[in-house]
Each structure stands twice: as structure tokens, then as C-alpha cells.
Motif scaffolding. Structure first.
Motif, PDB file in Angstrom:
ATOM      1  N   GLU A  68      30.291  31.082  41.841  1.00 18.87           N
ATOM      2  CA  GLU A  68      29.279  32.137  42.049  1.00 18.87           C
ATOM      3  C   GLU A  68      29.910  33.646  41.692  1.00 18.87           C
ATOM      4  O   GLU A  68      29.369  34.416  40.998  1.00 18.87           O
ATOM      5  CB  GLU A  68      28.421  31.821  43.233  1.00 18.87           C
ATOM      6  CG  GLU A  68      27.194  32.689  43.285  1.00 18.87           C
ATOM      7  CD  GLU A  68      26.379  32.673  44.754  1.00 18.87           C
ATOM      8  OE1 GLU A  68      25.598  33.255  44.864  1.00 18.87           O
ATOM      9  OE2 GLU A  68      26.997  32.228  45.580  1.00 18.87           O
ATOM     10  N   ILE A  69      30.622  33.952  42.657  1.00 17.24           N
ATOM     11  CA  ILE A  69      31.237  35.174  42.855  1.00 17.24           C
ATOM     12  C   ILE A  69      31.987  35.678  41.362  1.00 17.24           C
ATOM     13  O   ILE A  69      31.518  36.629  40.864  1.00 17.24           O
ATOM     14  CB  ILE A  69      31.983  35.629  44.150  1.00 17.24           C
ATOM     15  CG1 ILE A  69      30.869  35.534  45.308  1.00 17.24           C
ATOM     16  CG2 ILE A  69      32.598  36.985  44.066  1.00 17.24           C
ATOM     17  CD1 ILE A  69      31.716  35.531  46.844  1.00 17.24           C
ATOM     18  N   GLU A  70      32.938  34.661  41.141  1.00 18.56           N
ATOM     19  CA  GLU A  70      33.771  34.888  40.023  1.00 18.56           C
ATOM     20  C   GLU A  70      32.961  35.271  38.874  1.00 18.56           C
ATOM     21  O   GLU A  70      33.270  36.184  37.969  1.00 18.56           O
ATOM     22  CB  GLU A  70      34.665  33.786  40.031  1.00 18.56           C
ATOM     23  CG  GLU A  70      35.816  33.829  40.677  1.00 18.56           C
ATOM     24  CD  GLU A  70      35.303  33.264  42.468  1.00 18.56           C
ATOM     25  OE1 GLU A  70      35.992  33.321  43.341  1.00 18.56           O
ATOM     26  OE2 GLU A  70      34.018  32.647  42.482  1.00 18.56           O
ATOM     27  N   TYR A  71      32.045  34.512  38.546  1.00 16.16           N
ATOM     28  CA  TYR A  71      31.069  34.633  37.391  1.00 16.16           C
ATOM     29  C   TYR A  71      30.348  35.970  37.467  1.00 16.16           C
ATOM     30  O   TYR A  71      30.266  36.550  36.536  1.00 16.16           O
ATOM     31  CB  TYR A  71      30.193  33.331  37.214  1.00 16.16           C
ATOM     32  CG  TYR A  71      29.255  33.428  36.017  1.00 16.16           C
ATOM     33  CD1 TYR A  71      30.037  33.101  34.971  1.00 16.16           C
ATOM     34  CD2 TYR A  71      28.137  33.778  35.790  1.00 16.16           C
ATOM     35  CE1 TYR A  71      29.240  33.263  33.509  1.00 16.16           C
ATOM     36  CE2 TYR A  71      27.278  33.956  34.801  1.00 16.16           C
ATOM     37  CZ  TYR A  71      27.922  33.583  33.683  1.00 16.16           C
ATOM     38  OH  TYR A  71      27.206  33.571  32.558  1.00 16.16           O
ATOM     39  N   ALA A  72      29.678  36.258  38.431  1.00 16.21           N
ATOM     40  CA  ALA A  72      29.158  37.516  38.641  1.00 16.21           C
ATOM     41  C   ALA A  72      30.029  38.624  38.494  1.00 16.21           C
ATOM     42  O   ALA A  72      29.330  39.811  37.665  1.00 16.21           O
ATOM     43  CB  ALA A  72      28.346  37.513  39.972  1.00 16.21           C
ATOM     44  N   VAL A  73      31.285  38.559  38.687  1.00 14.12           N
ATOM     45  CA  VAL A  73      32.251  39.624  38.708  1.00 14.12           C
ATOM     46  C   VAL A  73      32.584  39.820  37.287  1.00 14.12           C
ATOM     47  O   VAL A  73      32.737  40.991  36.710  1.00 14.12           O
ATOM     48  CB  VAL A  73      33.247  39.719  39.595  1.00 14.12           C
ATOM     49  CG1 VAL A  73      34.110  40.997  39.245  1.00 14.12           C
ATOM     50  CG2 VAL A  73      32.566  40.117  41.133  1.00 14.12           C
ATOM     51  N   SER A  74      32.789  38.674  36.691  1.00 12.53           N
ATOM     52  CA  SER A  74      33.165  38.513  35.523  1.00 12.53           C
ATOM     53  C   SER A  74      32.182  39.348  34.172  1.00 12.53           C
ATOM     54  O   SER A  74      32.708  40.018  33.375  1.00 12.53           O
ATOM     55  CB  SER A  74      33.193  37.024  34.782  1.00 12.53           C
ATOM     56  OG  SER A  74      32.156  36.636  34.507  1.00 12.53           O
ATOM     57  N   LEU A  75      31.101  39.367  34.660  1.00 12.63           N
ATOM     58  CA  LEU A  75      30.046  40.121  33.923  1.00 12.63           C
ATOM     59  C   LEU A  75      30.022  41.568  33.864  1.00 12.63           C
ATOM     60  O   LEU A  75      29.351  42.209  33.108  1.00 12.63           O
ATOM     61  CB  LEU A  75      28.653  39.601  34.285  1.00 12.63           C
ATOM     62  CG  LEU A  75      28.109  38.017  34.193  1.00 12.63           C
ATOM     63  CD1 LEU A  75      26.794  37.845  34.592  1.00 12.63           C
ATOM     64  CD2 LEU A  75      28.513  37.388  32.693  1.00 12.63           C
ATOM     65  N   LEU A  76      30.865  41.856  34.689  1.00 13.00           N
ATOM     66  CA  LEU A  76      30.953  43.580  34.851  1.00 13.00           C
ATOM     67  C   LEU A  76      32.315  43.941  33.905  1.00 13.00           C
ATOM     68  O   LEU A  76      32.481  45.221  33.751  1.00 13.00           O
ATOM     69  CB  LEU A  76      31.192  43.904  36.431  1.00 13.00           C
ATOM     70  CG  LEU A  76      30.138  43.540  37.489  1.00 13.00           C
ATOM     71  CD1 LEU A  76      30.767  43.723  38.646  1.00 13.00           C
ATOM     72  CD2 LEU A  76      28.909  44.411  37.028  1.00 13.00           C
ATOM     73  N   LEU A  77      32.921  43.026  33.329  1.00 15.54           N
ATOM     74  CA  LEU A  77      34.023  43.365  32.469  1.00 15.54           C
ATOM     75  C   LEU A  77      33.796  43.340  30.949  1.00 15.54           C
ATOM     76  O   LEU A  77      32.937  42.656  30.559  1.00 15.54           O
ATOM     77  CB  LEU A  77      35.108  42.290  32.952  1.00 15.54           C
ATOM     78  CG  LEU A  77      35.682  42.101  34.259  1.00 15.54           C
ATOM     79  CD1 LEU A  77      36.443  40.843  34.445  1.00 15.54           C
ATOM     80  CD2 LEU A  77      36.116  43.246  34.907  1.00 15.54           C
ATOM     81  N   PRO A  78      34.414  44.037  30.062  1.00 19.41           N
ATOM     82  CA  PRO A  78      34.373  43.883  28.886  1.00 19.41           C
ATOM     83  C   PRO A  78      34.547  42.458  28.173  1.00 19.41           C
ATOM     84  O   PRO A  78      35.315  41.860  28.635  1.00 19.41           O
ATOM     85  CB  PRO A  78      35.176  44.859  28.296  1.00 19.41           C
ATOM     86  CG  PRO A  78      36.451  44.996  29.102  1.00 19.41           C
ATOM     87  CD  PRO A  78      35.634  44.760  30.646  1.00 19.41           C
ATOM     88  N   PRO A  79      33.800  42.111  27.251  1.00 21.45           N
ATOM     89  CA  PRO A  79      33.912  40.626  26.567  1.00 21.45           C
ATOM     90  C   PRO A  79      35.290  40.318  26.309  1.00 21.45           C
ATOM     91  O   PRO A  79      35.486  38.950  26.994  1.00 21.45           O
ATOM     92  CB  PRO A  79      33.173  40.934  25.217  1.00 21.45           C
ATOM     93  CG  PRO A  79      32.292  42.142  25.320  1.00 21.45           C
ATOM     94  CD  PRO A  79      32.982  43.006  26.210  1.00 21.45           C
ATOM     95  N   PRO A  80      36.168  41.021  25.861  1.00 20.67           N
ATOM     96  CA  PRO A  80      37.523  40.275  25.710  1.00 20.67           C
ATOM     97  C   PRO A  80      38.121  39.680  27.292  1.00 20.67           C
ATOM     98  O   PRO A  80      38.899  38.695  27.267  1.00 20.67           O
ATOM     99  CB  PRO A  80      38.573  40.994  25.398  1.00 20.67           C
ATOM    100  CG  PRO A  80      37.470  42.104  24.341  1.00 20.67           C
ATOM    101  CD  PRO A  80      36.445  42.200  25.318  1.00 20.67           C
ATOM    102  N   LEU A  81      37.834  40.531  28.116  1.00 20.67           N
ATOM    103  CA  LEU A  81      38.459  40.338  29.468  1.00 20.67           C
ATOM    104  C   LEU A  81      37.529  39.220  30.108  1.00 20.67           C
ATOM    105  O   LEU A  81      37.997  38.338  31.049  1.00 20.67           O
ATOM    106  CB  LEU A  81      38.601  41.693  30.330  1.00 20.67           C
ATOM    107  CG  LEU A  81      39.302  41.401  31.669  1.00 20.67           C
ATOM    108  CD1 LEU A  81      40.768  40.907  31.707  1.00 20.67           C
ATOM    109  CD2 LEU A  81      39.240  42.831  32.515  1.00 20.67           C
ATOM    110  N   ARG A  82      36.216  39.364  29.847  1.00 19.85           N
ATOM    111  CA  ARG A  82      35.283  38.499  30.311  1.00 19.85           C
ATOM    112  C   ARG A  82      35.623  37.138  30.291  1.00 19.85           C
ATOM    113  O   ARG A  82      35.719  36.078  30.914  1.00 19.85           O
ATOM    114  CB  ARG A  82      33.825  38.860  30.013  1.00 19.85           C
ATOM    115  CG  ARG A  82      32.870  38.133  30.802  1.00 19.85           C
ATOM    116  CD  ARG A  82      31.484  38.474  30.310  1.00 19.85           C
ATOM    117  NE  ARG A  82      31.302  39.726  30.124  1.00 19.85           N
ATOM    118  CZ  ARG A  82      30.301  40.584  29.674  1.00 19.85           C
ATOM    119  NH1 ARG A  82      29.197  39.722  29.051  1.00 19.85           N
ATOM    120  NH2 ARG A  82      29.871  41.761  29.770  1.00 19.85           N
TER     121      ARG A  82
END
Length: 617
Positions: A33-47
């Protein structure tokens, strides 16, 4: 941003690869839950890279944890895990996979130049999970984290550092700045202790207690009570104490100031959400025995909403400074720069005809029946002993090469029969120019004859021809024959026969290094992003997979500058038989010997190898 747009903006167009990333995204969302929410803060390639790393781990974890009716204790889980790991290792060596999740994971590793060894630290954790982990002391728990779990977390840190424009790895920084190593280990311990509390109900369902026995003894908590899901005041006090400990560790590890501001905001949100998770665990400790605690939605949004606003502004003001370098799709046959001039498009000189099956051996011998996966994918052969074979019979040395050509044709038929996908032969080395002129002339005459018998005769075989070597000093008609053979067979899919002609392994590696240096000078590649796979793209035949079995005939026991890059992990087999006396049955015998060997690649067998019955021809 919709996932489809994320994949498009990241250059992910292959449907199988996109499906793999999507499976990893869903696994990350369901489990992290946390990892996915934070991944959405990253640019697409890093996400999508974080989805692949986290989601692939979740996928394999579920594979190891999900019991099947046929499982006996942990055996079935362990076998499924080992099968996946073995397939991952094989796919990574080839740079490709038919499994969507492995394909996405390997694509991420190659794109971001992640060292392959770090995945095995997570695999080791999953192995212990499959059999049941038990920690006696806090020291043992920390040592396990430092050796097995922390390296995986550092790989995620290395992605963040590369986005920030830093080429150094976390480990190299830690070696020069000891306090950084301590801070990273402390942060990792905080995350892992939090996860141990949050995932307690699931671990207990599998019969595992993820906390050190020392912690239970100090608090007066009985292991049997936990496994029976019985809450006690002592257990509730233990949870609150451990939550305070993990929170203190998080407070002592501030976000490094050297990172990109958006990355710093994302990491700050990550630690804030973990603090909320710890609070949820401490507020209802008894519930941890039954389910994972949920972070309250309102508190979660109070962290994420301002983070999203600040991250969007940061990415606008400071665009992504480093772009990943996606690997090319390995399915195509791009030519290495050392061979570009030799593989130019040419019109076909022969009419294409339907391929025919290999002719049976005159003796009626049939290939051995081997278990699935026992046949090597790539066999390389040093065809030695031609001249000595002729001399021993009082014949001119060129006669040995003519007889050797007949042996090669029969071996190619045998390779097709047994299902070999890649066969590479050492036909002529860069050192062979020292031989007598009449022998050189005979060698250059035999090459076109061999290729015509395989590709251009009235009954062409399902063989694709590739050439590895240098153009210099070769006669024009030989070059033309090689190029025409490559072009005329490029659509065949049975066996790939690579002819190493005017080839030297050191020369191949030197040419690849020179081209990489030219790319770096021209600014087309970051020297810090050079990986093994990036280097391999500049070899003579970039799509050639690693050699599984290297066979040499003629009695000598050396590799003689043959495929030093590709044969690093090859099994070696030396035969006293001179090449002209070899036929497909010798190839089959060699493959049977290979099938009985244990391939470890620096590891140790995790599941006892089953005896492989060998069936003679």
C-alpha cells in the motif's frame, strides 16, 4: 496518469513486456500500500522500475507461500521457488524471457544497469521463508537483514541516486562515509521491523514467528500463544515497545540532502507513511494477530496530498536529469559494430526453398531422450585435429579440412535432431593465418562448400547462419558467401549456426570496448551506465546467448581464444578424437554428459538433483 500512458511515456510498447509490468503494478498495489502510493510520486520510468522490483518480489513470495494439495511440508513450495529462480537466472543470461514478470524484471535490471547479484539476496530471504525463518537474538536478526535484505533496499536507493544524477552506488558511498552505511542500515531495520509487525498475522498462518526469540523472552511472550493467535498483555506491550523502537530508528535517519528534491519529497512521504503504519499497529496490537493494520485514509491523504503538489512542482522546476537507457529487444538480429560492414543488406542470390528435416544417421542411431531442460541451449565446438588426422594417414593436411567439413555437416544434422538451438563452431582463428599457403587456400575453399551443403542445396535445412569474425584479409568470395548465407537464412528458426571465421576472442572484446569508448566520447552513452549487457551489444553477434557447453576435439585441453566473453560459465569437455572422426553421436554423448552435470553459477544446489537417465543412441 493512467498506466497505459505511463508505459507509453516510458517507451514500453511490447505487449508481453507491458503485461509483465502491469502484473508487477497490480502486485505492488495489492501488497505494498505504501510502496505503491509513493511510486506514483515518481516519474514514469522510475515508477515502473519500482513496480518491477517490488511486484516481482511479491509474485515470487506468493509462489513460495501458496500451498498446493501435493505439497509435503515445505517441499512443494521450495521446489516451485527454485524452479522460478533457475528460470530467472537462465533468462537473465539470455537477456530475454517468455514469462511476463521475469521479462519486466530483467528489462528493469538492464535498463537501469542493476547488478544481477542483488536479486539473489531477496531469493535467499524467500528460501528461508519457504522453510521457516527463526531468529534467536536481535544480533542474528540484524545480521540477516544486513546480508540478505538490506542489499535489496540499497538497489532501490541506487535508482533514486541515478535519478539525482549520481553515478556512485550506495555501497561505494558507504565504504567512504561510514556514517552513511550506519544510517542506511538503521533505516532498513526500521522498515523491516515495521513489516514484521504488520505482516505478523500472515507469517503466523504459515507457522512462522518473524521476531527474535530474545524479544519474546524479554517481554514474557510465549511462541505457542502467538501461533494460537492468543493476545496477552505482555504481547500488547511488546508491540508498543517495538513500534517505538522502529519509530526511533526512522527519526534518526533523515532524508539525504544530496538527492533530487522530488525524490527527497517522495522518501519523506515514505517514512511518514511508515510512521502512520507503526501508530496503527501500536493502537491495536491484539488485531495484529488476525489481520494487517490499515493506515487511516484521512491521515494517509494528509501526507500524500501535499507531497503530490510539491513533487509536481519539483519535477517541473528540475526535470529528470538522467534518462534510463532501455536495452534493445533481443528478438531481432542487430549486427555488432565490429561486423556492421559485413552484414550489409544484400539481394538474395538463391531462391528460397522450403526447409527439410535432417537426414538420419547411416547407422540408424537416434538422439537420446533427455528430460526437459537437460539439453543445453548453446554448444560451442573447437573443431581441432584436422591436419594431424590427415598427417597420421599420410595425406596432405588440406584433406583433413575436407573431411572435417563432412563431420560438421553431420553434426549440424544431429544438432537439429536433438533440438539444439545454438551451435557455434571455430572454423578459422586470427592466429591461423600463420599456416602454410596451400592449407589456407583449402580452408577458404571449404567454407563456401560447407555453407552450401547446409543452406543452398536442393534440400536446405532449417538452419540460420551467422558469422562472427573480422573482414580483413578474407577473400572477397568468402565474405560474399558468408553475407549471402546470413541474409538467405535470416528467417529460419530451427538451429542458429554461428561460424567463427577469422575470429579472435580478444579482438572481439577489444573492438567492443573501442566502440563503447566512441559512444562515450560522442556523448551517446554515460560511462557510468555501461553494464555487461550494454557491452555485449557491441560483440560480433550480439544476440548470441552464453555458451552452456564448450567442446574441443583433437586432444588439446585449452580454449584458444574462443568466445572468452560468451563461454565464461560454459561446461568444458575435451575429446581425444580428431574432428574428422566426429559425427552427431559424439555430439549427443557430449550433451548427455552435460545433462548429468550440476550447473551452480556460484550458488549451491537447493533441491537435490534428480538422476537423469541417459538413453543411448
Amino acid at each position: 496518469m493512467h498506466p497505459a500512458r505511463v508505459y507509453r511515456s516510458s517507451g514500453i510498447h511490447d505487449p508481453v513486456l507491458r503485461r509483465g509490468y502491469e502484473e508487477c503494478r497490480r502486485a505492488t498495489r495489492a501488497r505494498g500500500e505504501i510502496e505503491y502510493a509513493v511510486s506514483l510520486l515518481l516519474p514514469p520510468p522510475l515508477r515502473i522500475a519500482t513496480w518491477a522490483l517490488y511486484g516481482a518480489g511479491v509474485t515470487v513470495d506468493c509462489l513460495a507461500d501458496t500451498a498446493q494439495p501435493s505439497d509435503t511440508k515445505d517441499a512443494g513450495r521450495a521446489e516451485r521457488l527454485e524452479a522460478w529462480i533457475s528460470a530467472f537466472d537462465a533468462d537473465l543470461r539470455d537477456g530475454r524471457s517468455t514469462d511476463p514478470v521475469r521479462k519486466a524484471l530483467i528489462h528493469t535490471m538492464l535498463t537501469w544497469n542493476l547488478p544481477p547479484g542483488f536479486m539473489h539476496t531477496q531469493f535467499e530471504q524467500l528460501r528461508l521463508d519457504a522453510h521457516g525463518r527463526r531468529f534467536a537474538t536481535w544480533e542474528e536478526w540484524r545480521r540477516y537483514n544486513g546480508l540478505v535484505t538490506t542489499p535489496f533496499l540499497l538497489r532501490a536507493a541506487s535508482l533514486m541516486m541515478r535519478v539525482a544524477g549520481l553515478s556512485a552506488e550506495p555501497e561505494s558511498i558507504a565504504s567512504g562515509v561510514p556514517e552513511a552505511a550506519v544510517a542506511w542500515q538503521t533505516a532498513a531495520d526500521a522498515i523491516l521491523l515495521t513489516d514484521a509487525l504488520v505482516d505478523l498475522s500472515e507469517d503466523l498462518a504459515d507457522g512462522h514467528v518473524p521476531l527474535p526469540q530474545e524479544a519474546l523472552d524479554e517481554a514474557g511472550v510465549r511462541r505457542a500463544d502467538l501461533l494460537d493467535r492468543r493476545s496477552t498483555p505482555a504481547f500488547e506491550e511488546l508491540v508498543r515497545r517495538l513500534a517505538d523502537r522502529a519509530r526511533g530508528w526512522l527519526d534518526r535517519t533523515p532524508v539525504p540532502p544530496v538527492l533530487h528534491p522530488a525524490v527527497g519529497i517522495a522518501l519523506g512521504a515514505y517514512t511518514d507513511l511508515y510512521r502512520l503504519r507503526l501508530r496503527a499497529a501500536a493502537d491495536a496490537p491484539a488485531a495484529l494477530l488476525l489481520r494487517r493494520p490499515a493506515v487511516p485514509g484521512g491521515a494517509r491523504l494528509r501526507v500524500l496530498l501535499p507531497a503530490r503538489t510539491r513533487v509536481a512542482l519539483a519535477w517541473t522546476l528540475f526535470p529528470l536529469p538522467v534518462r534510463p537507457c532501455p536495452p534493445p529487444e533481443p528478438a531481432g538480429p542487430p549486427a555488432g559494430p565490429a561486423r556492421a560492414e559485413a552484414t550489409e543488406a544484400r539481394p538474395l542470390t538463391t531462391e528460397r526453398r522450403p526447409v527439410v528435416p535432417p537426414a538420419p544417421h547411416p547407422s540408424g542411431a537416434r538422439p537420446p531422450r533427455l528430460p526437459a531442460g537437460a539439453v543445453p541451449r548453446h554448444v560451442a565446438i573447437v573443431m581441432d585435429g584436422n591436419g594431424r588426422w590427415a598427417t597420421a594417414r599420410g595425406l596432405p593436411r588440406p584433406e583433413g579440412h575436407r573431411a572435417g567439413a563432412d563431420a560438421l555437416v553431420d553434426v549440424v544434422h544431429g544438432a537439429l535432431e536433438i533440438g539444439l538451438k545454438y551451435l557455434t563452431v571455430y572454423a578459422f582463428s586470427t592466429e591461423n593465418w600463420k599456416r602454410p599457403a596451400d592449407e589456407l587456400q583449402a580452408l577458404m575453399q571449404e567454407v563456401p562448400r560447407q555453407l552450401r551443403r547446409i543452406t543452398d542445396d536442393a534440400k536446405p535445412l532449417d538452419v540460420r547462419v551467422r558469422w562472427a569474425g573480422l573482414r580483413s584479409r578474407l577473400p572477397a568470395d568468402v565474405i560474399e558467401t558468408l553475407v549471402d548465407a546470413e541474409q538467405g537464412t535470416r528467417d529460419r528458426t530451427g538451429l542458429t549456426l554461428t561460424v567463427c571465421l577469422n575470429y579472435g576472442g580478444r579482438a572481439e572484446i577489444t573492438a567492443a570496448a573501442a566502440h563503447l569508448a566512441q559512444e562515450a566520447v560522442a556523448g551517446r552513452i554515460d560511462p557510468a551506465s555501461v553494464s555487461e549487457h550494454a557491452f555485449a551489444r557491441h560483440l560480433h553477434v550480439p544476440e548470441l546467448p552464453d555458451v552452456d557447453l564448450l567442446l574441443r576435439t583433437g586432444g588439446d585441453q585449452r580454449t584458444s581464444n574462443f568466445l572468452p566473453w560468451q563461454a565464461t560459465y560454459a561446461e568444458l569437455l575435451f575429446l581425444d578424437t580428431p574432428w574428422p572422426e566426429v559425427d552427431r553421436r559424439d555430439l549427443w554423448d557430449a550433451i548427455e554428459q552435460y545433462a548429468r552435470r550440476t550447473r551452480r553459477y556460484g550458488s549451491v544446489p537447493r533441491i537435490p538433483a534428480q538422476a537423469r537417465p541417459a538413453h543411448g543412441a
